[in-house]
Design a protein around this motif. Structure first.
Motif, PDB file in Angstrom:
ATOM      1  N   VAL A 187       3.060  -2.884  -2.509  1.00 47.32           N
ATOM      2  CA  VAL A 187       3.671  -1.974  -1.230  1.00 47.32           C
ATOM      3  C   VAL A 187       2.265  -1.635   0.175  1.00 47.32           C
ATOM      4  N   ARG A 189       3.345  -0.256   2.909  1.00 49.49           N
ATOM      5  CA  ARG A 189       3.611   0.821   3.335  1.00 49.49           C
ATOM      6  C   ARG A 189       4.838   1.781   3.533  1.00 49.49           C
ATOM      7  N   VAL A 190       5.428   3.130   3.325  1.00 51.80           N
ATOM      8  CA  VAL A 190       5.838   3.372   2.837  1.00 51.80           C
ATOM      9  C   VAL A 190       6.838   4.602   3.795  1.00 51.80           C
ATOM     10  N   GLN A 191       7.817   4.499   3.528  1.00 53.96           N
ATOM     11  CA  GLN A 191       8.655   6.090   4.739  1.00 53.96           C
ATOM     12  C   GLN A 191       9.819   6.228   3.716  1.00 53.96           C
ATOM     13  N   ALA A 192      10.076   7.989   3.583  1.00 52.32           N
ATOM     14  CA  ALA A 192      10.662   7.693   2.513  1.00 52.32           C
ATOM     15  C   ALA A 192      11.315   9.256   2.756  1.00 52.32           C
ATOM     16  N   ALA A 210      13.132   5.017   0.023  1.00 50.46           N
ATOM     17  CA  ALA A 210      12.271   4.665   0.631  1.00 50.46           C
ATOM     18  C   ALA A 210      13.036   3.504   1.325  1.00 50.46           C
ATOM     19  N   LEU A 212      10.127  -0.008   2.571  1.00 59.55           N
ATOM     20  CA  LEU A 212       8.564  -0.054   1.993  1.00 59.55           C
ATOM     21  C   LEU A 212       8.282  -1.307   3.310  1.00 59.55           C
ATOM     22  N   SER A 221      13.855  -2.094   0.298  1.00 61.30           N
ATOM     23  CA  SER A 221      14.576  -0.560   0.367  1.00 61.30           C
ATOM     24  C   SER A 221      14.165   0.199  -1.132  1.00 61.30           C
ATOM     25  N   LEU A 314       1.958   4.419  -5.743  1.00 63.75           N
ATOM     26  CA  LEU A 314       3.507   4.512  -4.823  1.00 63.75           C
ATOM     27  C   LEU A 314       4.511   5.547  -5.102  1.00 63.75           C
ATOM     28  N   ILE A 318       6.068   8.135  -2.004  1.00 68.17           N
ATOM     29  CA  ILE A 318       6.321   8.559  -1.292  1.00 68.17           C
ATOM     30  C   ILE A 318       7.113  10.704  -1.576  1.00 68.17           C
ATOM     31  N   SER A 321       5.562  11.489   2.444  1.00 68.92           N
ATOM     32  CA  SER A 321       6.301  10.806   2.803  1.00 68.92           C
ATOM     33  C   SER A 321       7.321  11.629   3.347  1.00 68.92           C
ATOM     34  N   PRO A 327       5.683   8.085   7.849  1.00 68.00           N
ATOM     35  CA  PRO A 327       5.277   6.896   7.223  1.00 68.00           C
ATOM     36  C   PRO A 327       3.275   7.110   6.612  1.00 68.00           C
TER      37      PRO A 327
END
Length: 332
Positions: A187, A189-192, A210, A212, A221, A314, A318, A321, A327
């Motif tokens: 992965v 990039r993460v937005q969580a 999150a 992904l 997801s 990872l 998470i 974020s 992100p």
């Protein structure tokens, strides 16, 4: 909690290994484990140094809580003992890297026990992904819908950062994270968001979600919780150009774009899910057998300590974020 599963797994490996000693801070509380070993009864000890000094013991399985693990590993590694480690490697990525570097510096093999990779559906999925017939990966779904009642977290230190390093992600969902990443690649990039639901009293998270983005261009997801009653099995769905895969412990379902559906490696013994049963020991047995073979022939085990760091990074991304609301980018 997992010790009984390890002992049962070792019972099936008489031809390649013998369980010599079980080390516990309170040996009297561990003696019941001998009932699960089909062989010469193991010794019980609180003296790790004696085990480390025994030249006839070539490997050790470390299944302590993460908070007391690093010192155990350092003592075994300095004695030249190869180490198979229960997940997670440690509480934080930094501590996990320290563990990996200790073993590399002392020249001992470090393997991490991610037994979900040894399930027959997982092996079949890996074969299909590697085969190239599925096309490019476009979308990933990782779902870990688990239930733990409050008594699970009432055990001293469980669900805390000091003992476990976190909650549902590092203790429970890390298996599905490792398995998914072994099929998808890293992965980037993460937005969580993470949270502790009103259903549990605990320090760390019992819910995480999150979005992904993967290095190969796919998106996906991740949802994990121990507050989802009733307890269900983890599911990974991978959507490719030519087919979609649904992977769980019970089977691999392949839905081809031309309308065909294939079911592979279905587990005929599937039934009700018992969240604290410890699981089937055959998967642990397969990981232990792989680790023993890796030591004997001088190859890498199925999951090395350094490979396991990817899942730790990872999880940390998470968490980061969630704290910032922004992100987080990961290096491949």
């Amino acid at each position: 909690m997992i010790a009984r599963t390890h002992v049962a797994a070792l019972s099936g490996l008489h031809s390649v290994a013998q369980l010599r000693t079980i080390v516990s801070r309170r040996p009297e509380r561990a003696r019941h484990l001998a009932e699960h070993y089909d062989g010469q009864a193991p010794e019980f000890s609180a003296d790790l140094s004696a085990v480390a000094a025994d030249p006839s013991i070539s490997m050790a399985i470390v299944a302590t809580p993460p908070s007391v693990r690093k010192g155990v590993i350092e003592q075994l590694a300095k004695a030249g003992t190869h180490i198979l480690l229960e997940k997670p490697v440690a509480r934080t990525p930094e501590e996990a890297l320290d563990v990996v570097e200790i073993c590399e510096r002392e020249g001992v093999t470090l393997g991490v026990l991610f037994q979900h990779r040894m399930r027959q559906p997982s092996i079949a999925a890996a074969r299909h992904v590697a085969g190239g017939m599925l096309g490019n990966l476009g979308l990933v779904e990782i779902a870990v819908p688990l239930w733990r009642d409050q008594s699970y977290y009432d055990e001293l230190g469980r669900g805390t950062y000091a003992r476990d390093g976190g909650g549902v992600m590092i203790t429970n969902a890390i298996h599905s994270i490792d398995l998914a990443l072994s099929l998808t690649g890293p992965v980037t990039r993460v937005q969580a968001m993470t949270a502790t639901s009103p259903l549990h009293e605990m320090e760390a998270e019992d819910f995480a979600v999150a979005g992904l983005r993967f290095a190969n261009g796919a998106v996906g997801s991740f949802v994990a919780s121990t507050a989802m009653y009733p307890h269900r099995t983890e599911v990974i769905r991978l959507h490719f150009d030519n087919a979609s895969l649904r992977l769980s412990k019970d089977g691999l379902e392949i839905s081809w774009r031309d309308g065909r559906t294939e079911i592979e490696a279905a587990d005929g013994t599937a039934g009700s899910v018992k969240p604290l049963s410890g699981g089937r020991h055959e998967w642990h047995q397969a990981v232990i057998a792989d680790f023993i073979d890796a030591i004997r022939v001088g190859r890498k085990p199925m999951v090395t300590g350094r490979q396991a760091l990817v899942s730790h990074h990872l999880i940390a991304a998470i968490e980061a974020s969630s704290r910032t609301g922004r992100p987080v980018d990961l290096a491949c």
